[in-house]
Structure formats: C-alpha cells, structure tokens
Motif scaffolding. Structure first.
Motif, mmCIF file in Angstrom:
data_model
loop_
_atom_site.group_PDB
_atom_site.id
_atom_site.type_symbol
_atom_site.label_atom_id
_atom_site.label_comp_id
_atom_site.label_asym_id
_atom_site.label_seq_id
_atom_site.Cartn_x
_atom_site.Cartn_y
_atom_site.Cartn_z
ATOM 1 N N GLY A 203 -90.502 -46.188 16.610
ATOM 2 C CA GLY A 203 -91.654 -46.505 17.449
ATOM 3 C C GLY A 203 -92.190 -47.869 17.039
ATOM 4 O O GLY A 203 -91.562 -48.597 16.255
ATOM 5 N N GLY B 191 -92.578 -48.259 13.105
ATOM 6 C CA GLY B 191 -91.311 -48.446 12.392
ATOM 7 C C GLY B 191 -90.705 -49.805 12.710
ATOM 8 O O GLY B 191 -90.197 -50.503 11.816
ATOM 9 N N VAL C 78 -83.985 -45.388 11.124
ATOM 10 C CA VAL C 78 -83.355 -44.129 11.536
ATOM 11 C C VAL C 78 -84.244 -43.478 12.581
ATOM 12 O O VAL C 78 -85.388 -43.113 12.302
ATOM 13 C CB VAL C 78 -83.170 -43.182 10.321
ATOM 14 C CG1 VAL C 78 -82.461 -41.908 10.761
ATOM 15 C CG2 VAL C 78 -82.377 -43.878 9.217
ATOM 16 N N ASP D 45 -84.538 -42.400 20.659
ATOM 17 C CA ASP D 45 -84.246 -43.813 20.940
ATOM 18 C C ASP D 45 -85.487 -44.635 20.618
ATOM 19 O O ASP D 45 -86.589 -44.073 20.483
ATOM 20 C CB ASP D 45 -83.854 -43.991 22.418
ATOM 21 C CG ASP D 45 -83.006 -45.243 22.637
ATOM 22 O OD1 ASP D 45 -82.909 -46.076 21.705
ATOM 23 O OD2 ASP D 45 -82.438 -45.386 23.725
ATOM 24 N N GLY E 88 -94.441 -40.990 13.351
ATOM 25 C CA GLY E 88 -95.415 -40.538 14.348
ATOM 26 C C GLY E 88 -95.731 -39.072 14.177
ATOM 27 O O GLY E 88 -96.030 -38.622 13.064
HETATM 28 C C1 LIG Z 1 -101.837 -42.034 26.583
HETATM 29 C C2 LIG Z 1 -101.872 -42.928 25.371
HETATM 30 C C3 LIG Z 1 -102.500 -44.144 25.449
HETATM 31 C C4 LIG Z 1 -102.531 -44.999 24.335
HETATM 32 N N1 LIG Z 1 -103.083 -46.222 24.459
HETATM 33 C C5 LIG Z 1 -103.062 -47.087 23.400
HETATM 34 C C6 LIG Z 1 -103.580 -48.400 23.538
HETATM 35 O O1 LIG Z 1 -104.008 -48.798 24.622
HETATM 36 N N2 LIG Z 1 -103.588 -49.211 22.447
HETATM 37 C C7 LIG Z 1 -103.105 -48.790 21.234
HETATM 38 O O2 LIG Z 1 -103.184 -49.555 20.277
HETATM 39 N N3 LIG Z 1 -102.578 -47.550 21.087
HETATM 40 C C8 LIG Z 1 -102.547 -46.694 22.138
HETATM 41 N N4 LIG Z 1 -102.027 -45.435 22.008
HETATM 42 C C9 LIG Z 1 -101.574 -45.003 20.680
HETATM 43 C C10 LIG Z 1 -100.180 -45.516 20.371
HETATM 44 O O3 LIG Z 1 -99.302 -45.189 21.428
HETATM 45 C C11 LIG Z 1 -99.677 -44.862 19.069
HETATM 46 O O4 LIG Z 1 -100.639 -44.988 18.053
HETATM 47 C C12 LIG Z 1 -98.393 -45.555 18.586
HETATM 48 O O5 LIG Z 1 -97.468 -45.637 19.638
HETATM 49 C C13 LIG Z 1 -97.799 -44.779 17.415
HETATM 50 O O6 LIG Z 1 -96.598 -45.421 17.060
HETATM 51 P P1 LIG Z 1 -95.624 -44.760 15.997
HETATM 52 O O7 LIG Z 1 -94.496 -45.696 15.828
HETATM 53 O O8 LIG Z 1 -96.412 -44.333 14.815
HETATM 54 O O9 LIG Z 1 -95.161 -43.389 16.699
HETATM 55 P P2 LIG Z 1 -94.045 -43.150 17.817
HETATM 56 O O10 LIG Z 1 -94.011 -44.204 18.830
HETATM 57 O O11 LIG Z 1 -94.255 -41.756 18.305
HETATM 58 O O12 LIG Z 1 -92.676 -43.254 17.016
HETATM 59 C C14 LIG Z 1 -92.287 -42.311 16.043
HETATM 60 C C15 LIG Z 1 -90.780 -42.157 16.142
HETATM 61 O O13 LIG Z 1 -90.327 -41.382 15.054
HETATM 62 C C16 LIG Z 1 -89.220 -40.647 15.485
HETATM 63 N N5 LIG Z 1 -89.026 -39.505 14.584
HETATM 64 C C17 LIG Z 1 -89.858 -38.454 14.365
HETATM 65 N N6 LIG Z 1 -89.321 -37.603 13.470
HETATM 66 C C18 LIG Z 1 -88.126 -38.144 13.092
HETATM 67 C C19 LIG Z 1 -87.091 -37.725 12.205
HETATM 68 N N7 LIG Z 1 -87.166 -36.576 11.495
HETATM 69 N N8 LIG Z 1 -85.987 -38.505 12.069
HETATM 70 C C20 LIG Z 1 -85.883 -39.675 12.748
HETATM 71 N N9 LIG Z 1 -86.837 -40.115 13.631
HETATM 72 C C21 LIG Z 1 -87.928 -39.341 13.792
HETATM 73 C C22 LIG Z 1 -89.596 -40.221 16.903
HETATM 74 O O14 LIG Z 1 -88.455 -39.897 17.685
HETATM 75 C C23 LIG Z 1 -90.339 -41.452 17.411
HETATM 76 O O15 LIG Z 1 -89.510 -42.305 18.184
HETATM 77 C C24 LIG Z 1 -101.961 -44.577 23.105
HETATM 78 C C25 LIG Z 1 -101.305 -43.345 23.041
HETATM 79 C C26 LIG Z 1 -101.241 -42.530 24.155
HETATM 80 C C27 LIG Z 1 -100.497 -41.229 24.075
#
Ligand SMILES: Cc1cc2nc3c(=O)[nH]c(=O)nc-3n(C[C@H](O)[C@H](O)[C@H](O)COP(=O)(O)OP(=O)(O)OC[C@H]3O[C@@H](n4cnc5c(N)ncnc54)[C@H](O)[C@@H]3O)c2cc1C
Length: 390
Positions: free
Chosen positions: A15, A18, A35, A39, A205
């Motif tokens: 995401g 990462g 990892v 996708d 995430g």
């Molecule tokens: C409707 C909505 C509106 C939003 N609007 C905003 C905004 O306007 N501005 C803003 O700053 N933020 C916004 N956010 C928040 C933002 O989307 C999240 O905070 C951010 O995308 C989190 O990113 P991340 O990389 O932590 O998580 P994610 O994007 O969820 O990525 C985590 C990844 O880890 C992978 N994963 C999980 N477990 C494993 C495993 N065991 N092995 C390998 N891979 C794994 C998953 O497949 C996933 O791809 C919004 C969220 C939503 C839902």
C-alpha cells in the motif's frame, strides 16, 4: 523445494505506506523487498480519497507529522516517473450552524497557534471562493496548505521508483510467519518461500494485527469501512477539497461536531468532495466498524448522496457512475503506530494511519527509513509508539 530468498530489509504490504517506506529506504541505498499478498494499492490505498488535509489533523504531534509530510510532496512530483496529480489547491471545511462556526473558529485559532495558517470565512466571504453552496452553509474555514493527490498513482509511483532503484516486489505473496531467534528477526516465511532478513517493516494495513501475532505482539489496528460515490466527469468547477464540519466530528470523535441524526451517527457520516484531474467527483464518506466487510451498502449510498446535496446542491445534475468502499487501518486513537517493538530487534511498525495514510505516507517512509538504517529519526516519533496504548 520452496525458494529461499534474502534481503537486507523486507517491507510487508504494497500500500502507500509500504511503497513510501521502500522508496525512502532505496534512496539511501538499502536492498529492499516488498511482499504484497495481493497487488500494489489493492488495500485502502486503492479505495480512498486523495485529501492532503492539514486542518483536519489532531493538534500536536499528528499535525506536526502532517506538516512535515506536506513539505515532501513537491519533491515526489519531481522525482516520481508518474503524474501523481498533486494539486496544492487549499481546503475548505463548511459549517451548517453557528455552533459549528464557533468550533471552526476555535480550531482555526488553535491550529494557527501551532503554525498552520487557517482563515475563518463568513458566508459572504465563502461565496467569493465557492459561489454555489447550499442554503444551510453558514461559512467555513480555509487552509491554503491543504492539497490533493491521486492516491493510486502515488502508491504505484513510489513502488515503481523503488523498483527502479533496485527493490524487488513480490505480488500475490502472503507473509505467513516471522521467525525470531535470540530476540532478533531472522526469517520471513511467505506463500512463495522463505526470505532471510534481519529487518522487517510491518506496513500491512488491516493485516497488521495478524502480523503482530506472528511475533506475539498485540498491534491494535481494526478495519474501519469508508464508502465513496463517484460521479461522471465535468469541467473543473471545484477549486478546493471540501469537507463538512461533521466530517471533523466523526473523524476525530469531536463531540461538538458529531452529526445530529441517528442514521448519520450510525454510519459515521461526514461530507467530503473533491474533483479529480479527470473531472470526476469523489463524494464521501462513512466511518463504520463492520469487520472485514468491504461491500458498499444502499443505506450509505443514499445518505452520502443526500448529504452532498446539502453542501453542493448543483451536484444533483451529475450522474453517479460507481461506488466503492475501503477499509482504513484504524488505531484506537486514530494516530499512526510507528517505531520498534520491545524484545524483537529488527521489527518495525508503520501502520494504523486510519484516515490519513495518503497524507502521512511521505514522512512515514522517510522516518521509517531513518529508523531502520540509523536507529534514530530526524523527527520525534515517540508520540506514535505502540506503547502509548499500554
Ligand atoms: C473511504 C476512504 C477515504 C480515505 N480518504 C483519505 C484521504 O483523503 N486522505 C488520506 O490521507 N487518507 C485517506 N484514507 C486513509 C488511507 O486510505 C489509508 O490510511 C492508507 O491507504 C493506508 O495505507 P497502508 O499502506 O497502511 O494500507 P493498505 O493500503 O491497506 O496496504 C496494506 C497492504 O498490506 C497487504 N497485506 C496485508 N497483510 C499481508 C500479509 N500477511 N502479507 C503480505 N501483504 C499483506 C495488503 O494486501 C495491502 O495491500 C481513506 C481511506 C478510506 C477507506
């Protein structure tokens, strides 16, 4: 026999968090492997808005982190190969009652005291920058440093640039276990084989709690559903990102700004609108704790559409062309969880960004890279420690 791989650092999750962590690590010359179970951008980072909103952050450390992150976006525009659709457009929060105006005024004062420029606008002042708002709107607050980005392009741009600098990206590869011996990370077991590595960053995430269990640490991240409507495209008409004051209420659990209606309260409804570079409007959103269910619901679609008409009545002329829902990785206080864990050397947390991960991604990547490679950070991240919950 399963393949055995190795990498100096393994980043779990493709995401935005990462991808940003991998990008800043690669810039420092580290050998990195991302990892990703599914996708790139398949989680919250591919199902969200692109608000880079500073005036909606909690006062104190959260706001400071966001202000540092905002400073990094222009360098990403320069460095990434893709157009991340960054627009330093300024942001509005609209009030529909005098009580909300009073709250916005108090917040503007507090935010300004912390160094963020926020202007309070009367209804007539607001009309000069956003002419056609609903009759209920009494005014608002404007932050010139608020901005907008395309979250999917940002995530892909960061990951692909990291790859260009030497990172390996394993797609469709799930982390299944982490081997710790003598209090140190040694090996990561995945669905595609084992990876020898002494450093692993959890940027998973809503999967972070599961990853924590692998090293017997409770990482308190829960999925919080947010639903969005997408309209057909139109010529550029919305100059700023826009939210309703109730969005602040549901986001930060601010009693004085919570929605009055029971259904809106149940959905965690808060108005947001942005017009993307392609001309579509993204209208949001909700905040619901419904486990890992990422389906959209007719109740939320109706509530979002009705709510949007209160603020921007002319939006009724546009067709809604699709909807989506994402699961925010939510921490108990809505602030990210960054740093090390006790008793497991080489394990780092970059998770729990809740509704702010797009905005906070660059600074998260930068400080995590510093922590992993140097053991210290240029910015104090102690307010984001896992141990604030204990
Ligand atoms: C409707 C909505 C509106 C939003 N609007 C905003 C905004 O306007 N501005 C803003 O700053 N933020 C916004 N956010 C928040 C933002 O989307 C999240 O905070 C951010 O995308 C989190 O990113 P991340 O990389 O932590 O998580 P994610 O994007 O969820 O990525 C985590 C990844 O880890 C992978 N994963 C999980 N477990 C494993 C495993 N065991 N092995 C390998 N891979 C794994 C998953 O497949 C996933 O791809 C919004 C969220 C939503 C839902």
């Amino acid at each position: 026999m399963a393949e055995i791989m190795s990498s100096e650092v393994v980043v779990i999750g493709g995401g935005v968090i990462g991808a940003a962590t991998a990008y800043y690590l690669c810039r420092e010359g580290a050998e990195v492997m991302i990892v990703e179970a599914d996708d790139l951008a398949s989680g919250a980072s591919g199902a969200c808005d692109g608000f880079l909103s500073l005036q909606t952050k909690a006062l104190g450390a959260h706001l400071r982190l966001a202000m540092e992150s905002a400073k990094l976006f222009p360098s990403l525009v320069e460095d990434l190969e893709v157009d991340i659709e960054y627009r330093p457009c300024g942001g509005l929060i609209l009030a529909t009652s005098q009580e909300q105006m009073k709250e916005l005024r108090a917040r503007a004062k507090a935010l300004s005291a912390e160094g963020l420029e926020v202007e309070v606008l009367s209804a007539s002042e607001l009309k000069k920058i956003l002419p056609e708002v609903g009759k209920e709107v009494k005014g608002g607050s404007y932050c010139p440093l608020d901005a907008q980005v395309n979250p999917i392009s940002l995530t892909l741009g960061l990951a692909h640039k990291a790859q260009e600098m030497g990172a390996t990206i394993l797609r469709g590869c799930r982390v299944e276990n982490i081997v710790v011996t003598n209090n140190r990370v040694r090996e990561i077991h995945t669905s595609a084989g084992s990876i020898h590595s002494r450093r692993v960053v959890c940027a998973a995430g809503i999967g972070s709690n599961q990853i924590g269990k692998m090293i017997i640490v409770d990482v308190p991240v829960l999925p919080q559903r947010g639903q969005i409507l997408v309209t057909e495209p139109q010529e550029p008409v919305l100059p700023h990102i826009v939210a309703g004051a109730e969005y602040l209420g549901t986001k930060g659990n601010l009693q004085a700004l919570l929605p009055a209606e029971e259904e809106a309260m149940k959905l965690g409804l808060g108005f947001t609108a942005e017009q993307t570079k392609s001309g579509n409007f993204l209208l949001g959103s909700t905040r619901e704790f419904v486990g890992f269910d990422s389906q959209t619901t007719p109740e939320a679609m109706n509530a979002i559409a009705r709510n949007a008409l209160r603020f921007l009545p002319w939006i009724k002329d546009l067709d809604v062309i699709r909807s989506f829902a994402g699961l925010r990785p939510c921490s108990p206080d809505g602030l990210p969880i960054l740093g090390t864990v006790k008793g497991v050397k080489g394990f780092y947390l970059a998770t729990g960004h809740s509704g702010d991960g797009i905005c906070l991604a660059p600074i998260t990547g930068k400080v995590l890279s510093e922590l992993v490679l140097d053991g210290e950070t240029s910015l104090d991240i102690s307010p984001f420690s896992l141990y604030r919950f204990k």
